[in-house]
Design a protein around this motif. Structure first.
Motif, mmCIF file in Angstrom:
data_model
loop_
_atom_site.group_PDB
_atom_site.id
_atom_site.type_symbol
_atom_site.label_atom_id
_atom_site.label_comp_id
_atom_site.label_asym_id
_atom_site.label_seq_id
_atom_site.Cartn_x
_atom_site.Cartn_y
_atom_site.Cartn_z
ATOM 1 N N LEU A 74 -28.943 -14.757 12.432
ATOM 2 C CA LEU A 74 -29.987 -16.133 13.443
ATOM 3 C C LEU A 74 -28.732 -17.109 14.507
ATOM 4 O O LEU A 74 -29.112 -18.012 15.303
ATOM 5 C CB LEU A 74 -30.796 -17.775 12.814
ATOM 6 N N GLU A 75 -27.516 -16.398 14.175
ATOM 7 C CA GLU A 75 -26.459 -17.427 15.601
ATOM 8 C C GLU A 75 -26.331 -16.187 16.262
ATOM 9 O O GLU A 75 -25.695 -17.171 17.633
ATOM 10 C CB GLU A 75 -25.325 -17.462 14.466
ATOM 11 N N ILE A 82 -28.406 -4.392 5.985
ATOM 12 C CA ILE A 82 -27.558 -5.071 4.867
ATOM 13 C C ILE A 82 -28.177 -4.191 3.459
ATOM 14 O O ILE A 82 -28.891 -3.698 3.674
ATOM 15 C CB ILE A 82 -28.083 -6.317 4.958
ATOM 16 N N ASN A 83 -27.731 -4.238 2.280
ATOM 17 C CA ASN A 83 -27.897 -3.913 0.987
ATOM 18 C C ASN A 83 -28.069 -4.718 0.255
ATOM 19 O O ASN A 83 -29.051 -4.196 -0.827
ATOM 20 C CB ASN A 83 -26.246 -3.156 0.795
ATOM 21 N N THR A 84 -27.587 -6.265 0.021
ATOM 22 C CA THR A 84 -27.716 -7.135 0.036
ATOM 23 C C THR A 84 -28.922 -8.850 0.259
ATOM 24 O O THR A 84 -28.350 -8.586 1.756
ATOM 25 C CB THR A 84 -26.978 -7.940 -1.243
ATOM 26 N N LEU A 85 -28.967 -9.298 0.053
ATOM 27 C CA LEU A 85 -29.698 -10.405 0.207
ATOM 28 C C LEU A 85 -28.364 -11.342 1.383
ATOM 29 O O LEU A 85 -28.333 -12.243 1.933
ATOM 30 C CB LEU A 85 -30.683 -11.071 0.048
ATOM 31 N N TYR A 86 -27.095 -11.146 0.626
ATOM 32 C CA TYR A 86 -26.115 -11.413 0.970
ATOM 33 C C TYR A 86 -24.821 -11.365 1.458
ATOM 34 O O TYR A 86 -24.126 -12.191 1.328
ATOM 35 C CB TYR A 86 -25.786 -12.269 -0.818
ATOM 36 N N ASP A 87 -25.595 -10.451 2.508
ATOM 37 C CA ASP A 87 -24.631 -9.858 3.178
ATOM 38 C C ASP A 87 -24.119 -10.939 4.282
ATOM 39 O O ASP A 87 -25.501 -11.214 5.173
ATOM 40 C CB ASP A 87 -24.770 -8.470 3.227
ATOM 41 N N PRO A 88 -22.912 -10.795 5.081
ATOM 42 C CA PRO A 88 -22.659 -11.347 6.063
ATOM 43 C C PRO A 88 -22.865 -10.505 7.645
ATOM 44 O O PRO A 88 -23.145 -9.127 6.957
ATOM 45 C CB PRO A 88 -21.257 -11.942 6.004
ATOM 46 N N CYS A 89 -22.644 -11.358 8.528
ATOM 47 C CA CYS A 89 -23.273 -10.893 9.615
ATOM 48 C C CYS A 89 -21.838 -9.422 10.071
ATOM 49 O O CYS A 89 -20.688 -10.890 9.877
ATOM 50 C CB CYS A 89 -23.661 -11.972 11.172
ATOM 51 N N PRO A 90 -22.402 -8.275 10.531
ATOM 52 C CA PRO A 90 -20.763 -7.857 10.461
ATOM 53 C C PRO A 90 -20.123 -8.068 11.961
ATOM 54 O O PRO A 90 -18.982 -8.203 12.356
ATOM 55 C CB PRO A 90 -21.146 -6.519 10.637
ATOM 56 N N LEU A 91 -20.695 -8.541 12.710
ATOM 57 C CA LEU A 91 -20.420 -9.649 13.698
ATOM 58 C C LEU A 91 -19.978 -11.122 14.101
ATOM 59 O O LEU A 91 -18.571 -11.254 14.397
ATOM 60 C CB LEU A 91 -21.542 -9.045 15.673
ATOM 61 N N CYS A 92 -20.748 -11.528 13.399
ATOM 62 C CA CYS A 92 -19.751 -13.501 13.913
ATOM 63 C C CYS A 92 -19.266 -13.710 12.514
ATOM 64 O O CYS A 92 -18.794 -14.606 11.946
ATOM 65 C CB CYS A 92 -20.587 -14.233 14.578
ATOM 66 N N GLU A 94 -21.718 -14.973 10.236
ATOM 67 C CA GLU A 94 -22.438 -16.168 9.549
ATOM 68 C C GLU A 94 -23.359 -15.227 8.146
ATOM 69 O O GLU A 94 -23.344 -13.979 7.810
ATOM 70 C CB GLU A 94 -23.696 -16.425 10.824
ATOM 71 N N HIS A 95 -23.973 -15.896 7.596
ATOM 72 C CA HIS A 95 -24.975 -15.776 6.305
ATOM 73 C C HIS A 95 -26.138 -16.294 7.082
ATOM 74 O O HIS A 95 -26.803 -15.868 6.263
ATOM 75 C CB HIS A 95 -24.760 -16.162 4.999
ATOM 76 N N LEU A 96 -26.506 -16.943 7.220
ATOM 77 C CA LEU A 96 -27.916 -17.233 8.448
ATOM 78 C C LEU A 96 -28.448 -16.278 9.062
ATOM 79 O O LEU A 96 -28.196 -15.834 9.924
ATOM 80 C CB LEU A 96 -28.028 -18.587 9.125
ATOM 81 N N LEU A 97 -29.200 -15.482 8.451
ATOM 82 C CA LEU A 97 -30.137 -14.097 8.507
ATOM 83 C C LEU A 97 -32.086 -14.408 8.297
ATOM 84 O O LEU A 97 -32.461 -14.858 7.626
ATOM 85 C CB LEU A 97 -29.773 -12.974 7.341
#
Length: 114
Positions: A74-75, A82-92, A94-97
């Motif tokens: 969302l950033e 993603i493999n889990t709900l807590y994976d961060p964005c690989p680009l920036c 961010e965890h808000l997905l």
């Protein structure tokens, strides 16, 4: 083990379909399960063996279609797997997905025997 309650819900749906279509049993059932649905494959297999005994699904061929998890950051708007709900964005980082795919858990189709 919530997998047993999942199996019992599938059995309930299958029995209702067999009754409503005046069939004898289910020949094949296709299930759609996303990687983020929280279903453990081994636990589902164990629960399936126990849960379908003496039901319309006992002899059914079970096909499981697995779907990878997909999200959108969302950033920065990057879409990624993603493999889990807590994976961060690989680009920036961010965890808000926004979850786009992977939480599915449904009966895709059923073939009934008359």
């Amino acid at each position: 083990m919530h997998e047993l309650s999942i199996v019992m819900s599938i059995v309930d749906v299958a029995e209702e379909q067999v009754r409503s279509h005046q069939a004898k049993e289910v020949e094949r059932i296709d299930l759609e399960i996303g990687a983020l649905a929280g279903v453990d494959d081994h636990a589902l297999e164990f629960a399936w063996e126990a849960g379908v005994k003496n039901t319309v699904l006992e002899k059914a061929l079970r096909i499981i279609h697995k779907h990878n998890g997909m999200a959108k950051c969302l950033e920065c708007n990057q879409e990624f797997e993603i493999n889990t709900l807590y994976d961060p964005c690989p680009l920036c980082g961010e965890h808000l997905l926004q979850i786009l795919q992977g939480k599915e858990m449904k009966i895709q189709s059923m073939v009934l025997l008359n």
